[in-house]
Write a protein that holds these residues in place. Sequence first.
Motif, short mmCIF file in Angstrom:
data_model
loop_
_atom_site.label_atom_id
_atom_site.label_comp_id
_atom_site.label_asym_id
_atom_site.label_seq_id
_atom_site.Cartn_x
_atom_site.Cartn_y
_atom_site.Cartn_z
N SER A 142 39.69 -13.39 72.54
CA SER A 142 40.60 -14.40 72.00
C SER A 142 41.75 -14.65 72.98
N LYS A 143 42.25 -13.59 73.54
CA LYS A 143 43.38 -13.75 74.49
C LYS A 143 42.95 -14.57 75.70
N LYS A 144 41.71 -14.32 76.17
CA LYS A 144 41.20 -15.09 77.32
C LYS A 144 41.07 -16.56 76.94
N VAL A 145 40.52 -16.81 75.75
CA VAL A 145 40.35 -18.19 75.27
C VAL A 145 41.71 -18.89 75.24
N ILE A 146 42.70 -18.21 74.68
CA ILE A 146 44.03 -18.82 74.56
C ILE A 146 44.61 -19.12 75.94
N LYS A 147 44.41 -18.18 76.88
CA LYS A 147 44.96 -18.36 78.22
C LYS A 147 44.30 -19.57 78.91
N ASP A 148 42.95 -19.60 78.83
CA ASP A 148 42.24 -20.73 79.46
C ASP A 148 42.63 -22.05 78.82
N PHE A 149 42.73 -22.03 77.53
CA PHE A 149 43.09 -23.28 76.84
C PHE A 149 44.48 -23.73 77.26
N THR A 150 45.41 -22.77 77.34
CA THR A 150 46.79 -23.12 77.72
C THR A 150 46.80 -23.79 79.09
N ASN A 151 46.04 -23.22 80.04
CA ASN A 151 46.01 -23.81 81.39
C ASN A 151 45.54 -25.25 81.37
N GLU A 152 44.45 -25.50 80.65
CA GLU A 152 43.89 -26.86 80.61
C GLU A 152 44.81 -27.81 79.86
N TYR A 153 45.38 -27.29 78.79
CA TYR A 153 46.23 -28.13 77.94
C TYR A 153 47.48 -28.57 78.70
N GLU A 154 48.01 -27.66 79.48
CA GLU A 154 49.23 -27.99 80.25
C GLU A 154 49.00 -29.14 81.21
N LYS A 155 47.75 -29.25 81.68
CA LYS A 155 47.45 -30.30 82.67
C LYS A 155 47.31 -31.69 82.05
N LEU A 156 47.14 -31.74 80.76
CA LEU A 156 46.88 -33.04 80.12
C LEU A 156 48.09 -33.97 80.21
N SER A 157 47.79 -35.23 80.56
CA SER A 157 48.91 -36.18 80.57
C SER A 157 48.96 -36.98 79.27
N THR A 158 47.79 -37.23 78.69
CA THR A 158 47.82 -37.86 77.36
C THR A 158 47.22 -36.89 76.35
N LEU A 159 47.88 -36.86 75.19
CA LEU A 159 47.40 -35.94 74.16
C LEU A 159 46.64 -36.72 73.10
N SER A 160 45.36 -36.42 72.99
CA SER A 160 44.54 -37.07 71.97
C SER A 160 43.35 -36.17 71.66
N ARG A 161 42.70 -36.48 70.57
CA ARG A 161 41.52 -35.71 70.19
C ARG A 161 40.45 -35.82 71.28
N GLU A 162 40.33 -37.06 71.84
CA GLU A 162 39.34 -37.30 72.89
C GLU A 162 39.61 -36.44 74.11
N THR A 190 49.26 -9.49 59.47
CA THR A 190 48.60 -8.30 60.05
C THR A 190 47.10 -8.52 60.21
N ASP A 191 46.46 -9.05 59.19
CA ASP A 191 45.00 -9.26 59.27
C ASP A 191 44.64 -10.23 60.38
N ASP A 192 45.50 -11.26 60.54
CA ASP A 192 45.21 -12.25 61.58
C ASP A 192 45.44 -11.67 62.98
N LYS A 193 46.45 -10.83 63.07
CA LYS A 193 46.74 -10.18 64.36
C LYS A 193 45.52 -9.40 64.84
N LYS A 194 44.86 -8.75 63.90
CA LYS A 194 43.69 -7.93 64.24
C LYS A 194 42.56 -8.77 64.83
N LEU A 195 42.56 -10.04 64.50
CA LEU A 195 41.48 -10.91 64.99
C LEU A 195 41.69 -11.32 66.45
N ILE A 196 42.90 -11.10 66.93
CA ILE A 196 43.17 -11.48 68.33
C ILE A 196 42.70 -10.35 69.26
N ASP A 197 41.45 -10.42 69.66
CA ASP A 197 40.91 -9.41 70.58
C ASP A 197 41.01 -9.90 72.02
N ASP A 198 40.39 -9.18 72.94
CA ASP A 198 40.49 -9.57 74.37
C ASP A 198 39.91 -10.94 74.63
#
Length: 462
Positions: free
Chosen positions: A386-406, A376-384
């Motif tokens: 945060s949702k935008k950050v997650i969405k943008d990250f998902t888009n970029e992440y999906e495009k990656l062909s190699t997964l690495s820290r770099e 519950t406490d963590d859910k409260k931290l997901i504000d608008d």
Amino acid sequence: MSFNCRFAPSPTGPLHIGGVRTALFNWLLAKKNKGKYFLRIEDTDKERSKDEFKKQIITSLAWLGIEHDGNEYIQSKNISKHVAVAEELLKKGFAYKCYCSEEEITEQKEKCKKQGIPYFYNRKWRDAKDLKIPEGVKPVLRFKSKISGNTIIKDLVQGDRNISNSTIEDFVILRKDNSPTYQLSATVDDHEMKITHVIRGDDHMINSFKQRQIYEAMGWEVPNFAHIPLIHSEHGKKLSKRDNASTLEDYIKIGVISDALRNYLLRLGWSYKDKEIFTKQESIDLFDLSGVGKSPSKLDINRIYSINETYIKSIDEKDLFEFFKEYVSKYKKTMDQSKENILLKSMSFLKNKAKTLEDIWNNAQYIINDKIEIGTDDKKLIDDLSKKVIKDFTNEYEKLSTLSREALEPIIKSLIDKHKTNFKGVGQPIRIALVGSRFGPGIYDVILSLDKSEVIKRLKQI
Ligand code: GLU
């Protein structure tokens, strides 16, 4: 000189941490001197001895790496021999029948209590030529202790201990039902097992003086004695079974690694220069009774955690994973085998925030469970934002062909700039989405440990 040592627990309860240290010291002394270490189960108290405790003692000592030579020696199998020795002592005049009734003994005990002195049997039947044997009273057999002079035990830890013989009562060796007492059974067995060194807690000091008299009466060679100080609780009191973490099982349950616990117990009351960590072989090579201190040691749980943490961080990750698997199969639910590879790979970072195997288990929940629950406490931290950050990250992440820290670092960086936030502003929502909590392993480790499809599935659920 050959060295034969033994640990002789009574299977009347779970193995106590003090007992484990006694076992360890006996084992080390034997191994250091290329001798033998035996395990004797003292199960003559039929009512209190339980098979489950016997099994637990054997398996937990093996867990710690203290393996005994040969089969375990079961004391109850040797009772007829103990009785025969008692009869021989009677014949030789070193023992006598005492016909005091239970009421008489209770009366004597109460008298002593009133006077504030410890109970001491009054030796009534010792030279009782004129006493009439009462009807219907079965006798016990008492050892005729020395009354005059002194006895010295050259204790290998405590130094010379000298007591006046008159302070040793005529102790019982055979009860009314003809069953042998601990004093008799332990002495006969130690003799039969050719024990050369008896290491036990210093609460047994008085027993050693009693047992020594049996050896002498029988004309047997007296073993060396070493009485080690007891372990006290963190509050300085004698450790009792009621204290938390007083049994070996308590430590196994919280995920302490056997090497770490063995090392801790070794250093509890024993030292070698200022060396802190010993491998098993080093402890065998360097152990010596002269390094054992005379004052009681205090149990320090934080020290155990700290040594355990050092082990978890420094041992080979494959070995750590084996310890973890063993721990999980014993105390937690079974793990899906398909998760083994990813867990093995993840040990490299899961170990960083862990003091115990249980911590690793908790930190690995996001891998072990397919469904994660966001608190519950963590859910409260997901504000608008945060949702935008997650969405943008998902888009970029999906495009990656190699997964690495770099490959991930520039994405995170660009999101920090774009949303005018800091590392936490980006990392925290992603971690909550993937782990279910704002706490947990580093964000790059989390992302890279999960399958790409699993990461996307969890991100999109937000
Ligand atoms: N069974 C005894 C105990 O558990 C053994 C003591 C000894 O080492 O002789 O205390």
